[in-house]
Design an enzyme around this catalytic site. Structure first.
Site, PDB file in Angstrom:
ATOM      1  N   ARG A  57      24.603 -29.914 -24.826  1.00  0.00           N
ATOM      2  CA  ARG A  57      25.673 -29.790 -23.850  1.00  0.00           C
ATOM      3  C   ARG A  57      25.593 -28.386 -23.257  1.00  0.00           C
ATOM      4  NH1 ARG A  57      27.908 -32.051 -28.586  1.00  0.00           N
ATOM      5  NH2 ARG A  57      28.684 -34.189 -28.330  1.00  0.00           N
TER       6      ARG A  57
ATOM      7  N   LYS B 173      30.862 -30.177 -30.937  1.00  0.00           N
ATOM      8  CA  LYS B 173      32.286 -30.502 -30.896  1.00  0.00           C
ATOM      9  C   LYS B 173      32.872 -30.499 -32.300  1.00  0.00           C
ATOM     10  CE  LYS B 173      32.400 -33.217 -26.621  1.00  0.00           C
ATOM     11  NZ  LYS B 173      32.753 -34.519 -26.021  1.00  0.00           N
TER      12      LYS B 173
ATOM     13  N   HIS C 164      24.936 -31.757 -17.238  1.00  0.00           N
ATOM     14  CA  HIS C 164      25.104 -32.787 -18.270  1.00  0.00           C
ATOM     15  C   HIS C 164      24.134 -33.946 -18.056  1.00  0.00           C
ATOM     16  CE1 HIS C 164      27.455 -33.877 -21.754  1.00  0.00           C
ATOM     17  NE2 HIS C 164      27.588 -35.108 -21.316  1.00  0.00           N
TER      18      HIS C 164
ATOM     19  N   ARG D  31      21.126 -33.613 -20.171  1.00  0.00           N
ATOM     20  CA  ARG D  31      21.322 -34.111 -21.548  1.00  0.00           C
ATOM     21  C   ARG D  31      21.174 -35.632 -21.573  1.00  0.00           C
ATOM     22  NH1 ARG D  31      24.290 -33.493 -26.566  1.00  0.00           N
ATOM     23  NH2 ARG D  31      25.919 -35.066 -26.819  1.00  0.00           N
TER      24      ARG D  31
ATOM     25  N   HIS E  11      26.215 -36.784 -31.879  1.00  0.00           N
ATOM     26  CA  HIS E  11      27.269 -37.793 -31.764  1.00  0.00           C
ATOM     27  C   HIS E  11      27.811 -38.146 -33.147  1.00  0.00           C
ATOM     28  CE1 HIS E  11      25.673 -39.420 -27.654  1.00  0.00           C
ATOM     29  NE2 HIS E  11      26.456 -38.373 -27.514  1.00  0.00           N
TER      30      HIS E  11
ATOM     31  N   TYR F 115      22.980 -45.545 -24.365  1.00  0.00           N
ATOM     32  CA  TYR F 115      21.682 -45.259 -23.737  1.00  0.00           C
ATOM     33  C   TYR F 115      20.738 -46.461 -23.798  1.00  0.00           C
ATOM     34  CZ  TYR F 115      23.296 -40.509 -23.431  1.00  0.00           C
ATOM     35  OH  TYR F 115      24.043 -39.399 -23.115  1.00  0.00           O
TER      36      TYR F 115
END
Length: 309
Positions: free
Chosen positions: A164, A187, A255, A258, A281, A290
């Site tokens: 990110r 995150k 982004h 990514r 994730h 994806y």
């Protein structure tokens, strides 16, 4: 922050205590805290108009499912999509759980409201050729060689490592594990190790050689023109200029690099679990989108090339 006429001092106190708890105990990122605070602000702004007076704790205690549905209708009327509304409800449930723990309100009426299903839009990846071009020619619009090298290194990390933009800009010299991997803080403060392929490492080394500033081990690696930490907005503006120069769509953002990393890895036979780890994730279901991107690309190629299409 909101004007005092929107809510009472008591509500303002609960608001600040809630945000402090999210920051200190749950260690949510600054961006998430800003989003959650904005979600609560939207509720309070709605209630001022809905109730005709500043919001007090008693109002928060007495909201009914009808009130919540009116709030959701208000959000939709102002252009909010399902994903935004679902996140807003999640933030507000968090706030009400905090109030319940403090003995001031219960989340019962809010829990009766179901979050809408997300509008699942597929990530828009660049082609491999365009992604490579963005990186190789990423410094073409800069007069300063070190700034050109910096922008190339940042974009190389987003595409070559799946980072990110905030993760790339948060990197410090101490995050390098030799020249083989990077320690990434993602995150929720979660860390992961991301391997560095030689072209990425070479781009970072080139930037470090040319950069006139020497950050300390714990300082941000990427610096702005005046020596402060590089801001994401500057990278976004650079990508905007490159889009114009290369004739690329508006979806070609930092982004998107990514997204391109994940899509191209999957298209080349990459393992979905491994891609999940590389992206950071928490859930495999987030990464599975994806597979739909790759299927969409395959169908597009089929329809263009098959003689019976």
């Amino acid at each position: 922050m909101m004007a005092l006429t929107v809510h009472s001092k008591e509500v303002g106190k609960w608001r600040e205590m809630w945000l402090d708890e999210l920051s200190s105990l749950r260690r949510l990122s600054e961006q998430t805290l800003i989003a959650y605070d904005r979600d609560l602000d939207q509720l309070l702004q709605f209630l001022v108009n809905h109730l005709g007076e500043p919001v007090h704790t008693k109002h928060l205690q007495n909201l009914t499912p009808t009130d919540w549905r009116a709030f959701l209708a208000y959000r939709r009327a102002n252009g909010a999509k399902n994903r935004s509304i679902a996140r807003s409800l999640s933030a507000l449930k968090s706030f009400y759980k905090f109030l319940a723990k403090e003995g001031w309100a219960t989340p019962d009426s809010l829990n009766a409201i179901r979050a809408p299903k997300n509008d699942q839009s597929l990530p828009k990846a660049l082609t491999a050729i365009d992604a490579k071009r963005m990186i190789e020619d990423g410094g073409m619009l800069d007069d300063e060689p070190w700034i050109a090298a910096r922008d190339i290194a940042v974009m190389a990390l987003c595409y070559g490592g799946g980072l990110r933009i905030a993760e790339a800009l948060a990197l410090t010299p101490s995050d390098f594990d030799g020249n083989d991997a990077l320690r990434i803080t993602g995150k929720g403060g979660k860390t992961r190790m991301v391997p560095i392929i030689k072209p990425i490492y070479a781009a970072i080394e080139d930037y470090q050689r040319k950069c006139p500033f020497q950050p300390g081990p714990k300082d941000a690696l990427f610096r702005g023109a005046r020596g402060g930490p590089l801001r994401a907005r500057l990278v976004q503006l650079k990508m905007q200029k490159l889009r114009s120069a290369f004739g690329l769509p508006a979806s070609a953002t930092p982004h998107a690099l990514r997204h391109s990393f994940a899509t191209h890895l999957l298209g080349a036979g990459g393992d979905l679990r491994a891609i999940q780890e590389l992206l950071g994730h928490a859930s495999l279901s987030t990464t599975q989108i994806y597979t739909k991107v790759d299927s969409a690309h395959l169908m597009e190629a089929y329809l263009k090339a098959h003689p019976r299409s």
